[in-house]
Design a protein around this motif. Structure first.
Motif, PDB file in Angstrom:
ATOM      1  N   GLU A  92       0.833  -1.206   0.000  1.00 10.71           N
ATOM      2  CA  GLU A  92       0.000   0.000   0.000  1.00 10.71           C
ATOM      3  C   GLU A  92       0.862   1.248   0.000  1.00 10.71           C
ATOM      4  N   HIS A  93       1.992   1.180   0.696  1.00  9.51           N
ATOM      5  CA  HIS A  93       2.908   2.316   0.756  1.00  9.51           C
ATOM      6  C   HIS A  93       4.299   1.842   0.349  1.00  9.51           C
ATOM      7  N   PRO A  94       4.625   1.886  -0.945  1.00  5.35           N
ATOM      8  CA  PRO A  94       5.934   1.418  -1.401  1.00  5.35           C
ATOM      9  C   PRO A  94       7.074   2.148  -0.699  1.00  5.35           C
ATOM     10  N   ILE A  95       8.203   1.469  -0.604  1.00  5.58           N
ATOM     11  CA  ILE A  95       9.382   2.061  -0.003  1.00  5.58           C
ATOM     12  C   ILE A  95       9.773   3.321  -0.766  1.00  5.58           C
ATOM     13  N   ASP A  96       9.899   4.402  -0.053  1.00  5.44           N
ATOM     14  CA  ASP A  96      10.293   5.667  -0.682  1.00  5.44           C
ATOM     15  C   ASP A  96      11.820   5.741  -0.700  1.00  5.44           C
ATOM     16  N   TYR A  97      12.399   5.238  -1.765  1.00  5.33           N
ATOM     17  CA  TYR A  97      13.851   5.151  -1.846  1.00  5.33           C
ATOM     18  C   TYR A  97      14.451   6.247  -2.717  1.00  5.33           C
ATOM     19  N   LEU A  98      13.638   6.924  -3.524  1.00  2.00           N
ATOM     20  CA  LEU A  98      14.188   7.851  -4.504  1.00  2.00           C
ATOM     21  C   LEU A  98      14.903   9.031  -3.858  1.00  2.00           C
ATOM     22  N   GLY A  99      14.448   9.409  -2.670  1.00  2.00           N
ATOM     23  CA  GLY A  99      15.071  10.547  -2.024  1.00  2.00           C
ATOM     24  C   GLY A  99      16.527  10.312  -1.666  1.00  2.00           C
ATOM     25  N   SER A 100      16.925   9.039  -1.523  1.00  2.00           N
ATOM     26  CA  SER A 100      18.297   8.741  -1.112  1.00  2.00           C
ATOM     27  C   SER A 100      19.184   8.305  -2.271  1.00  2.00           C
ATOM     28  N   LEU A 101      18.615   8.160  -3.465  1.00  2.00           N
ATOM     29  CA  LEU A 101      19.404   7.694  -4.609  1.00  2.00           C
ATOM     30  C   LEU A 101      19.959   8.883  -5.388  1.00  2.00           C
ATOM     31  N   THR A 102      21.076   9.394  -4.940  1.00  2.00           N
ATOM     32  CA  THR A 102      21.680  10.535  -5.632  1.00  2.00           C
ATOM     33  C   THR A 102      22.179  10.139  -7.012  1.00  2.00           C
ATOM     34  N   SER A 103      22.344   8.825  -7.247  1.00  2.00           N
ATOM     35  CA  SER A 103      22.827   8.366  -8.548  1.00  2.00           C
ATOM     36  C   SER A 103      21.853   8.684  -9.667  1.00  2.00           C
ATOM     37  N   LEU A 104      20.582   8.960  -9.319  1.00  2.00           N
ATOM     38  CA  LEU A 104      19.602   9.288 -10.355  1.00  2.00           C
ATOM     39  C   LEU A 104      20.003  10.543 -11.124  1.00  2.00           C
ATOM     40  N   GLU A 105      20.746  11.425 -10.480  1.00  2.00           N
ATOM     41  CA  GLU A 105      21.170  12.639 -11.168  1.00  2.00           C
ATOM     42  C   GLU A 105      22.225  12.325 -12.225  1.00  2.00           C
ATOM     43  N   GLU A 106      22.845  11.155 -12.134  1.00  2.00           N
ATOM     44  CA  GLU A 106      23.852  10.753 -13.107  1.00  2.00           C
ATOM     45  C   GLU A 106      23.274   9.887 -14.210  1.00  2.00           C
ATOM     46  N   VAL A 107      22.024   9.457 -14.051  1.00  2.00           N
ATOM     47  CA  VAL A 107      21.398   8.556 -15.023  1.00  2.00           C
ATOM     48  C   VAL A 107      21.133   9.288 -16.337  1.00  2.00           C
ATOM     49  N   THR A 108      21.479   8.641 -17.444  1.00  2.00           N
ATOM     50  CA  THR A 108      21.196   9.215 -18.762  1.00  2.00           C
ATOM     51  C   THR A 108      19.941   8.610 -19.391  1.00  2.00           C
ATOM     52  N   HIS A 109      19.571   7.388 -18.958  1.00  2.00           N
ATOM     53  CA  HIS A 109      18.427   6.691 -19.526  1.00  2.00           C
ATOM     54  C   HIS A 109      17.614   6.070 -18.394  1.00  2.00           C
ATOM     55  N   LEU A 110      16.294   6.261 -18.428  1.00  2.00           N
ATOM     56  CA  LEU A 110      15.409   5.737 -17.394  1.00  2.00           C
ATOM     57  C   LEU A 110      14.309   4.912 -18.047  1.00  2.00           C
ATOM     58  N   LEU A 111      14.259   3.627 -17.699  1.00  2.00           N
ATOM     59  CA  LEU A 111      13.231   2.726 -18.215  1.00  2.00           C
ATOM     60  C   LEU A 111      12.275   2.369 -17.085  1.00  2.00           C
ATOM     61  N   VAL A 112      10.978   2.601 -17.310  1.00  2.00           N
ATOM     62  CA  VAL A 112       9.961   2.326 -16.299  1.00  2.00           C
ATOM     63  C   VAL A 112       9.228   1.051 -16.687  1.00  2.00           C
ATOM     64  N   SER A 113       9.459  -0.006 -15.924  1.00  2.00           N
ATOM     65  CA  SER A 113       8.857  -1.305 -16.202  1.00  2.00           C
ATOM     66  C   SER A 113       8.103  -1.817 -14.984  1.00  2.00           C
ATOM     67  N   LEU A 114       7.487  -0.891 -14.256  1.00  2.00           N
ATOM     68  CA  LEU A 114       6.676  -1.229 -13.089  1.00  2.00           C
ATOM     69  C   LEU A 114       5.205  -1.036 -13.422  1.00  2.00           C
ATOM     70  N   PRO A 115       4.369  -2.031 -13.186  1.00  2.00           N
ATOM     71  CA  PRO A 115       2.934  -1.856 -13.455  1.00  2.00           C
ATOM     72  C   PRO A 115       2.293  -0.977 -12.404  1.00  2.00           C
ATOM     73  N   PRO A 116       1.245  -0.267 -12.763  1.00  2.00           N
ATOM     74  CA  PRO A 116       0.519   0.499 -11.750  1.00  2.00           C
ATOM     75  C   PRO A 116      -0.235  -0.446 -10.829  1.00  2.00           C
ATOM     76  N   VAL A 117      -0.566   0.036  -9.657  1.00  2.00           N
ATOM     77  CA  VAL A 117      -1.341  -0.736  -8.690  1.00  2.00           C
ATOM     78  C   VAL A 117      -2.791  -0.263  -8.763  1.00  2.00           C
ATOM     79  N   VAL A 118      -3.698  -1.179  -9.098  1.00  2.00           N
ATOM     80  CA  VAL A 118      -5.108  -0.818  -9.237  1.00  2.00           C
ATOM     81  C   VAL A 118      -5.619  -0.230  -7.926  1.00  2.00           C
TER      82      VAL A 118
END
Length: 347
Positions: free
Chosen positions: A89-115
């Motif tokens: 119901e409340h996924p782990i909020d990990y994005l705030g700690s992943l500073t590596s995202l600022e270095e990412v050049t390509h982002l692929l989203v392969s997560l299904p939405p939750v109904v």
């Protein structure tokens, strides 16, 4: 960068123009992968294969998975894996700690939405994600969706311009997630590609595997048996389409920042036909090892109940714009290739 490619840039927002320039200047790095960093939200069936292919070209690949066991295995495979459980119901909020995202050049989203909940990443931490993208090096964003967003089209051929009309809750959630990711890219000037995939199959995940395991059909599978048409795609061809999207900007600025592609093969054959052919292949390869097939088409004829609805999905745009030449244009080619790689499962 050729000035001719910027001739229509007047309609771009400043942030979009900035990202376009940066993307063109960095394009030479795509060939050798030396400056490319891919992050895959959802290192599943497609994500692992695609990431493995890019790693061989010297890309740095990070991504998410849902369990400690899988996380450890992915790290052993050379992936920079992170935990993210999107089915709570409340996924782990990990994005705030992943500073590596600022270095990412390509982002692929392969997560299904939750109904009933929505896209697990955007609902949980969209603001932080937007800030990291805006301040980072992102050049490419791709969202993996489903052909189910078209709904029931009475067996008509549909292309990407056909109005989406999702009926099932899962399909409506997919369509809503598509639009949210497209909005993220539009606002930040990052090109977003949406790939609407047919049913994905490949080694370890095909009609052959289902029959060999002699698994009973689920209610959902029984409903799909009633379809006259079923769109599908081999996982190797999904990876082909993904790679094809890397070169889209070189063709000009028309629809550069948001583009949708159907990723399916040439033959929307019914599921019953696919299972009948798979049974023939198994019987030929290992005679007498499987019971009489229980995968024949159901007799209800209730096509309206079929999950996803009746439609035949066109792949013309994928072929014309992405230059994809299908490795497996039909299920026959795909299943024949899979069984050739199989060890005897009955030993």
């Amino acid at each position: 960068m050729e000035l001719s490619k910027l001739s229509t840039s007047a309609w771009l927002l400043p942030s979009q123009f900035h990202h376009l320039c940066r993307m063109e200047c960095a394009r030479t790095s795509v060939d050798d992968g030396s400056l490319n960093r891919m992050f895959i939200l959802g290192l599943g069936f497609v994500g692992q294969l695609f990431g493995s292919q890019l790693k061989k070209q010297n890309w740095h690949i990070g991504g998410t998975c849902r369990s400690e066991i899988k996380n450890a295995r992915l790290r052993e495979m050379g992936f920079d894996a992170q935990l993210f459980n999107n089915h709570t119901e409340h996924p782990i909020d990990y994005l705030g700690s992943l500073t590596s995202l600022e270095e990412v050049t390509h982002l692929l989203v392969s997560l299904p939405p939750v109904v009933g909940y929505g896209d697990p990443v955007l609902d949980q931490c969209e603001d932080r994600l937007r800030r990291r993208i805006a301040n980072g090096n992102l050049q490419w964003l791709c969202y993996l969706s489903s052909t189910s967003v078209y709904g029931d089209c009475n067996g008509e051929w549909v292309d990407e311009d056909y109005p989406a009309n999702p009926k099932k809750a899962s399909a409506r959630a997919r369509f809503a997630a598509e639009n949210r990711w497209l909005s993220v890219g539009r606002d930040l000037g990052v090109p977003v590609q949406v790939l609407r995939l047919g049913g994905i199959y490949g080694p370890g995940r095909s009609a052959l595997d289902t029959i060999i395991k002699q698994e009973h059909l689920t209610e959902s599978q029984k409903m799909r048996e009633a379809r006259r048409y079923t769109s599908r795609i081999h996982v190797d061809d999904v990876c082909q389409a993904l790679k094809g999207t890397f070169d889209i900007p070189s063709s000009g600025l028309v629809d550069l920042l948001r583009r949708i592609y159907n990723v399916v093969d040439d033959d929307p054959a019914p599921r019953s036909e696919v299972f009948a052919f798979a049974s023939e292949l198994i019987e030929k390869e290992w005679p007498g090892k499987i019971k009489a097939s229980s995968y024949a088409c159901t007799s209800s004829g209730d096509h309206e109940r079929a999950e996803g609805g009746e439609k035949r999905v066109s792949n013309a745009r994928m072929k014309n714009e992405l230059g994809v030449k299908l490795l497996h244009p039909t299920y026959r080619s795909g299943l024949e290739d899979i069984i050739k790689m199989m060890e005897n499962p009955f030993q």
